[in-house]
Design a protein around this motif. Structure first.
Motif, PDB file in Angstrom:
ATOM      1  N   VAL A  69       0.840  -1.201   0.000  1.00 36.71           N
ATOM      2  CA  VAL A  69       0.000   0.000   0.000  1.00 36.71           C
ATOM      3  C   VAL A  69       0.872   1.246   0.000  1.00 36.71           C
ATOM      4  O   VAL A  69       0.620   2.212  -0.741  1.00 36.71           O
ATOM      5  N   ALA A  70       1.910   1.253   0.820  1.00 34.30           N
ATOM      6  CA  ALA A  70       2.793   2.417   0.917  1.00 34.30           C
ATOM      7  C   ALA A  70       3.386   2.775  -0.442  1.00 34.30           C
ATOM      8  O   ALA A  70       3.581   3.962  -0.751  1.00 34.30           O
ATOM      9  N   ALA A  71       3.649   1.771  -1.273  1.00 35.38           N
ATOM     10  CA  ALA A  71       4.215   2.017  -2.595  1.00 35.38           C
ATOM     11  C   ALA A  71       3.261   2.801  -3.490  1.00 35.38           C
ATOM     12  O   ALA A  71       3.691   3.448  -4.451  1.00 35.38           O
ATOM     13  N   GLN A  72       1.966   2.752  -3.188  1.00 40.85           N
ATOM     14  CA  GLN A  72       0.982   3.506  -3.960  1.00 40.85           C
ATOM     15  C   GLN A  72       0.712   4.891  -3.377  1.00 40.85           C
ATOM     16  O   GLN A  72      -0.032   5.678  -3.964  1.00 40.85           O
ATOM     17  N   LEU A  73       1.318   5.178  -2.223  1.00 42.19           N
ATOM     18  CA  LEU A  73       1.061   6.449  -1.540  1.00 42.19           C
ATOM     19  C   LEU A  73       2.355   7.218  -1.305  1.00 42.19           C
ATOM     20  O   LEU A  73       2.459   8.004  -0.368  1.00 42.19           O
ATOM     21  N   THR A  74       3.338   7.019  -2.166  1.00 43.67           N
ATOM     22  CA  THR A  74       4.655   7.603  -1.935  1.00 43.67           C
ATOM     23  C   THR A  74       4.623   9.129  -1.865  1.00 43.67           C
ATOM     24  O   THR A  74       5.432   9.732  -1.158  1.00 43.67           O
ATOM     25  N   GLU A  75       3.688   9.757  -2.574  1.00 46.04           N
ATOM     26  CA  GLU A  75       3.654  11.221  -2.560  1.00 46.04           C
ATOM     27  C   GLU A  75       3.224  11.784  -1.209  1.00 46.04           C
ATOM     28  O   GLU A  75       3.389  12.982  -0.956  1.00 46.04           O
ATOM     29  N   LYS A 122       0.498 -11.595   8.069  1.00 45.99           N
ATOM     30  CA  LYS A 122       1.254 -11.067   6.930  1.00 45.99           C
ATOM     31  C   LYS A 122       0.694 -11.476   5.582  1.00 45.99           C
ATOM     32  O   LYS A 122       1.100 -10.920   4.564  1.00 45.99           O
ATOM     33  N   ASP A 123      -0.241 -12.417   5.514  1.00 47.51           N
ATOM     34  CA  ASP A 123      -0.704 -12.922   4.220  1.00 47.51           C
ATOM     35  C   ASP A 123      -2.195 -12.710   4.004  1.00 47.51           C
ATOM     36  O   ASP A 123      -3.017 -12.958   4.893  1.00 47.51           O
ATOM     37  N   VAL A 157      -0.464 -16.657  -2.591  1.00 51.07           N
ATOM     38  CA  VAL A 157      -0.869 -15.543  -1.732  1.00 51.07           C
ATOM     39  C   VAL A 157      -0.915 -14.273  -2.576  1.00 51.07           C
ATOM     40  O   VAL A 157       0.092 -13.880  -3.173  1.00 51.07           O
ATOM     41  N   PRO A 158      -2.070 -13.602  -2.649  1.00 46.42           N
ATOM     42  CA  PRO A 158      -2.197 -12.439  -3.538  1.00 46.42           C
ATOM     43  C   PRO A 158      -1.317 -11.252  -3.141  1.00 46.42           C
ATOM     44  O   PRO A 158      -0.778 -10.565  -4.002  1.00 46.42           O
ATOM     45  N   CYS A 159      -1.207 -11.000  -1.839  1.00 44.18           N
ATOM     46  CA  CYS A 159      -0.443  -9.847  -1.369  1.00 44.18           C
ATOM     47  C   CYS A 159      -0.319  -9.941   0.153  1.00 44.18           C
ATOM     48  O   CYS A 159      -0.915 -10.804   0.795  1.00 44.18           O
ATOM     49  N   GLU A 160       0.452  -9.026   0.698  1.00 39.55           N
ATOM     50  CA  GLU A 160       0.570  -8.936   2.150  1.00 39.55           C
ATOM     51  C   GLU A 160      -0.732  -8.404   2.742  1.00 39.55           C
ATOM     52  O   GLU A 160      -1.408  -7.573   2.134  1.00 39.55           O
ATOM     53  N   ASN A 161      -1.082  -8.863   3.918  1.00 43.46           N
ATOM     54  CA  ASN A 161      -2.280  -8.410   4.629  1.00 43.46           C
ATOM     55  C   ASN A 161      -1.965  -8.381   6.118  1.00 43.46           C
ATOM     56  O   ASN A 161      -1.465  -9.359   6.668  1.00 43.46           O
ATOM     57  N   VAL A 162      -2.259  -7.273   6.762  1.00 42.00           N
ATOM     58  CA  VAL A 162      -2.033  -7.173   8.200  1.00 42.00           C
ATOM     59  C   VAL A 162      -3.352  -6.815   8.888  1.00 42.00           C
ATOM     60  O   VAL A 162      -4.075  -5.923   8.436  1.00 42.00           O
ATOM     61  N   GLY A 163      -3.690  -7.567   9.936  1.00 38.27           N
ATOM     62  CA  GLY A 163      -4.874  -7.261  10.721  1.00 38.27           C
ATOM     63  C   GLY A 163      -4.536  -6.274  11.824  1.00 38.27           C
ATOM     64  O   GLY A 163      -3.384  -6.183  12.264  1.00 38.27           O
ATOM     65  N   PHE A 164      -5.545  -5.535  12.284  1.00 40.70           N
ATOM     66  CA  PHE A 164      -5.324  -4.508  13.296  1.00 40.70           C
ATOM     67  C   PHE A 164      -6.254  -4.714  14.491  1.00 40.70           C
ATOM     68  O   PHE A 164      -7.472  -4.837  14.332  1.00 40.70           O
ATOM     69  N   LEU A 165      -5.653  -4.738  15.683  1.00 42.87           N
ATOM     70  CA  LEU A 165      -6.414  -4.738  16.933  1.00 42.87           C
ATOM     71  C   LEU A 165      -6.315  -3.345  17.537  1.00 42.87           C
ATOM     72  O   LEU A 165      -5.219  -2.855  17.823  1.00 42.87           O
ATOM     73  N   VAL A 166      -7.462  -2.707  17.719  1.00 46.89           N
ATOM     74  CA  VAL A 166      -7.521  -1.328  18.193  1.00 46.89           C
ATOM     75  C   VAL A 166      -7.963  -1.303  19.650  1.00 46.89           C
ATOM     76  O   VAL A 166      -9.030  -1.833  19.996  1.00 46.89           O
TER      77      VAL A 166
END
Length: 205
Positions: free
Chosen positions: A67-73, A99-100, A110-119
């Motif tokens: 995701v970060a690679a698409q938001l470099t600006e 991670k998957d 595995v299509p891409c990296e995936n991270v879950g979030f506990l808030v």
């Protein structure tokens, strides 16, 4: 803390005057993008990541390298996080898990990296995975549809995470009939299931 569900996988959390968005994607309503103090994005698929509308927000983004690679600006406003990390986002305490992305077809891997979030040790969003947090949560967000979805592992995931309540997410492909059918597999007296409609809220204690 107040949880508001929007279309598909997008969730807004409000606490002490601060707004945290999770997975504001291409299906998300315009109102989702009116205010945010921080944004969490589980992975790079457009139903979880609306690049142009996220770029228009004046808020830090916590996400995967893809995701970060698409938001470099956005520069230093973007923070890459990974499994095992704990961090603060606009006053919300976050833990990252996994991670998957779930496999859609075996031949694709595995299509891409995936991270879950506990808030706040209270609300867990797994993204497109059935990765489990390592602790009890108040509200477990359960994916209930999608190209990678399968009912048995979804039910196993829901049962294996100790939670006070369940909320269905990742549901844009389901008709109202389908949503009602899925509720019967997840709802029980000890851990009620909520099939929230877009814009509907509930309190997380």
């Amino acid at each position: 803390m107040k949880l508001t569900k929007y279309t598909h996988a997008c969730v807004r959390l409000d606490k002490d005057g601060k707004v945290l968005l999770i997975d504001p994607g291409s299906f998300s309503e315009d109102a989702v993008f009116e205010a945010a103090d921080a944004v969490l994005v589980t992975h790079e698929h457009p139903d979880h990541l609306d690049v142009q509308r996220i770029k228009a927000l004046d808020a830090p983004v916590y996400t995967t390298a893809g995701v970060a690679a698409q938001l470099t600006e956005l520069g230093e406003r973007v923070h890459v996080v990974a499994h095992g990390q704990a961090f603060d986002a606009a006053g919300f305490a976050i833990h990252a898990y996994g991670k998957d992305h779930a496999i859609i077809l075996p031949e694709l891997g595995v299509p891409c990296e995936n991270v879950g979030f506990l808030v706040e040790d209270a609300v867990y969003h797994p993204g497109d995975s059935f990765t489990r947090p390592d602790r009890q949560v108040h509200t477990n967000l359960v994916p209930i549809s999608g190209p990678w979805f399968s009912l048995p592992p979804a039910v196993e995931y829901a049962r294996s995470v100790t939670a006070t309540q369940l909320v269905g997410i990742h549901d844009a492909l389901l008709s109202p009939i389908g949503q009602g059918l899925l509720k019967r597999f997840f709802d029980d007296e000890s851990r009620p299931y909520h099939g929230l409609t877009p814009g509907e809220s509930l309190e997380v204690n």
